[in-house]
Scaffold this motif. Structure first.
Motif, PDB file in Angstrom:
ATOM      1  N   VAL A 197       1.052  -0.826  -0.108  1.00 26.25           N
ATOM      2  CA  VAL A 197      -0.101   0.095  -0.070  1.00 26.25           C
ATOM      3  C   VAL A 197       1.020   1.171   0.063  1.00 26.25           C
ATOM      4  O   VAL A 197       1.367   1.201   0.971  1.00 26.25           O
ATOM      5  CB  VAL A 197      -0.941   0.191   0.853  1.00 26.25           C
ATOM      6  N   PRO A 199       0.705   4.947   0.464  1.00 23.75           N
ATOM      7  CA  PRO A 199       0.304   7.023   0.379  1.00 23.75           C
ATOM      8  C   PRO A 199       0.556   7.677  -1.413  1.00 23.75           C
ATOM      9  O   PRO A 199       1.678   7.751  -0.634  1.00 23.75           O
ATOM     10  CB  PRO A 199       0.187   7.329   1.761  1.00 23.75           C
ATOM     11  N   LEU A 215      -4.758   5.797  -1.050  1.00 23.53           N
ATOM     12  CA  LEU A 215      -3.832   4.365  -0.940  1.00 23.53           C
ATOM     13  C   LEU A 215      -3.955   3.604  -2.213  1.00 23.53           C
ATOM     14  O   LEU A 215      -5.297   3.168  -2.437  1.00 23.53           O
ATOM     15  CB  LEU A 215      -4.761   3.856  -0.409  1.00 23.53           C
ATOM     16  N   LYS A 237      -8.516   7.417   0.913  1.00 24.30           N
ATOM     17  CA  LYS A 237      -8.262   7.279   2.236  1.00 24.30           C
ATOM     18  C   LYS A 237      -9.010   7.557   3.003  1.00 24.30           C
ATOM     19  O   LYS A 237      -9.703   9.288   2.673  1.00 24.30           O
ATOM     20  CB  LYS A 237      -6.823   8.231   2.674  1.00 24.30           C
TER      21      LYS A 237
END
Length: 239
Positions: A197, A199, A215, A237
Motif C-alpha cells: 500500500v 499513500p 491509497l 483514504k
C-alpha cells in the motif's frame, strides 16, 4: 811470396799454449806448474760457487740447468688442463638456458566478479512499487510502456494498453501528486504473494494545497525471484 811467409811465421810464433810455456822447463818443474794451475782453477770454482749461493736466482738457474725441463714449462709455462665436459642444465638449475627451456605460463587475471547482493522478497516488492510509481508520474510514452510491462501477463491479457492509459487505477488521475514512498506498508499473504500500500496525495498544481489523499494498492506475485503486479487499485483514504 817471402813477405807472406814471414807474416805467417810470426803469427805461429805468437800462439800460446801450456806445452809451449813448459817447453823450456824440466819435468819436475812441469809438474809443479800443473799443480799450480789446478789449484788456481779450483779456487776460481769455489769463489764462483760462493757467489752463486748468495744469489737465489743464480742458485735456481744452476739447479735448473742440472734438472730436465718439465713438460709444463715447454708448453707455455702453464700446466696442461683437462677440458671439462659441460653437463646438460637441469630443469631446476640456474642459467639463461634453463629459463629459455622452461615454458612460462602466465595466468590470465580475470576480474573478480562482483557478488550480486541478496535481496529479500520484501525488498523486491518495495523496489517494484516505487519503480512503477516513478514511471507513471513521468507520463511519457516510453515510461507508460515500461509501466505496462511491469504488469503480469495474466493482467495484460485482460487489460489492453489503450485501456491502461485511460484507467486511473493504473495511471492515476490527471493533476499533481505527492508520493509518500517512506510510508509504504507491506503484508505477506503467502510465500509468494504480497500486498503493498502506497499513500498518495493529490494537490493543487498552483498553490500545492491538498485536494485528496489516496491509497494505491498493489498485489504482487513473486515467481522465480521476479516480482509481477497482478492487480492495481486506487482508493480514497478514509479520514
Amino acid at each position: 811470396m817471402q813477405l807472406h811467409q814471414k807474416v805467417v811465421f810470426k803469427e805461429e810464433n805468437t800462439r800460446f799454449s801450456l806445452s809451449h810455456a813448459l817447453a823450456g822447463y824440466p819435468s819436475r818443474s812441469k809438474n809443479l806448474v800443473c799443480v799450480f794451475f789446478g789449484l788456481a782453477f779450483l779456487g776460481l770454482s769455489l769463489l764462483s760457487l760462493v757467489a752463486c749461493s748468495a744469489d737465489p736466482t743464480c742458485a735456481s738457474n744452476a739447479i735448473n740447468a742440472a734438472c730436465p725441463v718439465p713438460l709444463a714449462t715447454v708448453q707455455g709455462n702453464t700446466l696442461p688442463t683437462t677440458k671439462k665436459h659441460k653437463s646438460a642444465p637441469t630443469a631446476g638449475g640456474p642459467g639463461k638456458q634453463n629459463r629459455k627451456a622452461l615454458p612460462r605460463t602466465v595466468a590470465a587475471l580475470s576480474p573478480t566478479p562482483t557478488p550480486t547482493p541478496f535481496r529479500s522478497d520484501k525488498d523486491l516488492v518495495i523496489c517494484d512499487v516505487q519503480h512503477y510509481a516513478e514511471l507513471v508520474l513521468d507520463g511519457s510514452a516510453s515510461a507508460n510502456h515500461k509501466a505496462y510491462n511491469l504488469l503480469a501477463v495474466t493482467l495484460r491479457n485482460r487489460v489492453s494498453f489503450g485501456n491502461f492509459l485511460t484507467n486511473p487505477n493504473y495511471i492515476l488521475y490527471k493533476g499533481c501528486w505527492v508520493v509518500h514512498q517512506d510510508q509504504i506498508t507491506l503484508t505477506q499473504v503467502n510465500s509468494s504473494t504480497w500486498i503493498a500500500v502506497l499513500p498518495m496525495t493529490k494537490i493543487n498544481c498552483v498553490n500545492g494545497s491538498v485536494l485528496q489523499q489516496y491509497l494505491w494498492n498493489f498485489r504482487i506475485q513473486i515467481n522465480y525471484n521476479l516480482p509481477e503486479i497482478v492487480a492495481v487499485t486506487l482508493v480514497p483514504k478514509k479520514s
